[in-house]
Design a protein around this motif. Structure first.
Motif, mmCIF file in Angstrom:
data_model
loop_
_atom_site.group_PDB
_atom_site.id
_atom_site.type_symbol
_atom_site.label_atom_id
_atom_site.label_comp_id
_atom_site.label_asym_id
_atom_site.label_seq_id
_atom_site.Cartn_x
_atom_site.Cartn_y
_atom_site.Cartn_z
ATOM 1 N N LEU A 88 0.723 -1.170 -0.115
ATOM 2 C CA LEU A 88 0.049 0.074 -0.049
ATOM 3 C C LEU A 88 0.930 1.134 -0.013
ATOM 4 C CD1 LEU A 88 -3.218 0.622 2.179
ATOM 5 C CD2 LEU A 88 -1.165 2.244 2.101
ATOM 6 N N ILE A 112 -2.116 -1.415 -3.596
ATOM 7 C CA ILE A 112 -3.047 -0.461 -3.155
ATOM 8 C C ILE A 112 -2.433 0.917 -3.626
ATOM 9 C CG2 ILE A 112 -4.603 0.513 -1.397
ATOM 10 C CD1 ILE A 112 -4.700 -2.307 -0.180
ATOM 11 N N VAL A 114 -2.632 4.879 -3.542
ATOM 12 C CA VAL A 114 -3.424 6.143 -2.864
ATOM 13 C C VAL A 114 -2.833 7.536 -3.445
ATOM 14 C CG1 VAL A 114 -4.440 7.057 -0.514
ATOM 15 C CG2 VAL A 114 -4.015 4.565 -1.021
ATOM 16 N N SER A 216 -4.382 -4.490 -8.883
ATOM 17 C CA SER A 216 -4.045 -3.176 -8.089
ATOM 18 C C SER A 216 -5.606 -2.459 -7.754
ATOM 19 C CB SER A 216 -3.222 -2.388 -9.026
ATOM 20 O OG SER A 216 -3.875 -2.142 -10.209
ATOM 21 N N LEU A 217 -5.523 -1.629 -6.758
ATOM 22 C CA LEU A 217 -6.667 -0.874 -6.562
ATOM 23 C C LEU A 217 -6.067 0.874 -6.425
ATOM 24 C CD1 LEU A 217 -9.567 -0.070 -5.349
ATOM 25 C CD2 LEU A 217 -8.790 -0.471 -2.887
ATOM 26 N N SER A 242 -6.605 -3.630 -12.806
ATOM 27 C CA SER A 242 -6.758 -2.562 -11.713
ATOM 28 C C SER A 242 -8.367 -2.246 -11.706
ATOM 29 C CB SER A 242 -6.043 -1.187 -12.438
ATOM 30 O OG SER A 242 -6.713 -0.643 -13.311
ATOM 31 N N ILE A 266 -11.385 -0.700 0.526
ATOM 32 C CA ILE A 266 -10.211 -1.422 0.551
ATOM 33 C C ILE A 266 -10.371 -2.733 0.888
ATOM 34 C CG2 ILE A 266 -7.945 -1.935 1.690
ATOM 35 C CD1 ILE A 266 -7.495 1.140 1.483
ATOM 36 N N TRP A 269 -12.248 -4.668 -1.704
ATOM 37 C CA TRP A 269 -11.264 -5.288 -2.847
ATOM 38 C C TRP A 269 -10.360 -6.264 -2.411
ATOM 39 C CZ3 TRP A 269 -5.789 -4.896 -3.044
ATOM 40 C CH2 TRP A 269 -5.320 -5.148 -4.260
#
Length: 279
Positions: A88, A112, A114, A216-217, A242, A266, A269
């Motif tokens: 992350l 992840i 951000v 992937s997020l 993604s 999150i 996911w």
């Protein structure tokens, strides 16, 4: 001439038990500034939140390059005998997360990302002396009396905080007082120089993203002026596997504005890709 820089041992905050998550902070930042994620995720995973070289308690004298962070982070995984992990990354941390996925794809099973991008660009307007004055006053008063509504209305909304957050809530200002300001003061000039050098080089890894196969997020704040939502979306579109989520009326620090919504997304996911996060 290639200069070989040895890895340094990073101060790291470790929580929980389970499949490992490496949580990488942004600039300025520290491992502590990721508590909004690690306090929650460590209930089911083991989280590792290092202070990067030149940040927090990972003190370092002398100049270094952004690539040295990758050397340090790989050494951290080796030290803890982590063969596979989810990463992350927030802002700069997201860029480092993608670099690690490119460097050691066999060890990174998910990302992840951000408020970050593989070709980051911003839309921040010029900063005035009044911006700096109000930011200083708002920051000091918020340290003394966190989330004081008078300070938020009088100085916070007129300061540079207005580009970092859109929802001037007590929760957001609590995180700013407890985690953002201490991290700012602990960020070394060398860390700032390393980031500035990388940005001047017009960092762009979009064409390499096709090499990343793990899920992937990608999360973004719609009004982010530091790394725009558009640049994050561009990154999501270039990643093979993604999921993209953009939050309205939020900015670069959106995990501190709407923590419950972000953590819920999150969690969903993670559940959808749970086969990637097992030993």
């Amino acid at each position: 001439m290639i200069q070989i820089v040895d890895a340094i041992s990073l101060n790291t905050y470790v929580q929980g038990q389970g499949f490992p998550i490496l949580a990488i902070h942004g600039h300025p930042g520290s491992g502590r500034s990721l508590s909004v994620f690690t306090n929650h995720l460590s209930k089911r995973f083991q989280t590792f939140a290092p202070d990067l070289r030149g940040y927090g308690k990972s003190r370092y004298r002398g100049n270094f390059a952004m690539t040295d962070h990758l050397t340090d982070l790989e050494a951290l995984l080796d030290r803890w005998k982590i063969e596979k992990c989810l990463i992350l990354g927030w802002s700069l941390g997201g860029i480092l997360a993608m670099e690690l996925a490119l460097r050691m794809p066999q060890r990174v099973t998910g990302l992840i990302l951000v408020a970050t991008a593989a070709r980051p660009y911003g839309s921040h307007p010029p900063i005035t002396w009044q911006d700096n004055l109000y930011t200083g006053i708002a920051g000091i008063l918020n340290l003394i009396k966190p989330s004081w509504q008078w300070n938020i209305e009088t100085f916070g909304k007129r300061s540079l905080f207005r580009y970092l957050i859109q929802q001037h809530t007590a929760t957001a200002y609590k995180y700013i007082a407890q985690e953002a300001v201490p991290a700012y003061w602990q960020t070394s000039p060398a860390a700032t120089r390393a980031l500035s050098t990388a940005l001047r080089s017009r960092y762009n890894r979009l064409t390499e993203l096709e090499q990343i196969n793990c899920p992937s997020l990608v999360l973004a704040g719609a009004q982010d002026r530091h790394i725009t939502a558009e640049s994050s979306l561009e990154t999501a579109r270039n990643l093979k596997n993604s999921q993209w989520q953009c939050y309205p009326n939020t900015a670069h620090l959106f995990p501190w504005e709407i923590p419950h919504q972000v953590l819920s997304d999150i969690d969903q996911w993670l559940e959808a890709h749970e086969e990637n996060f097992r030993f």
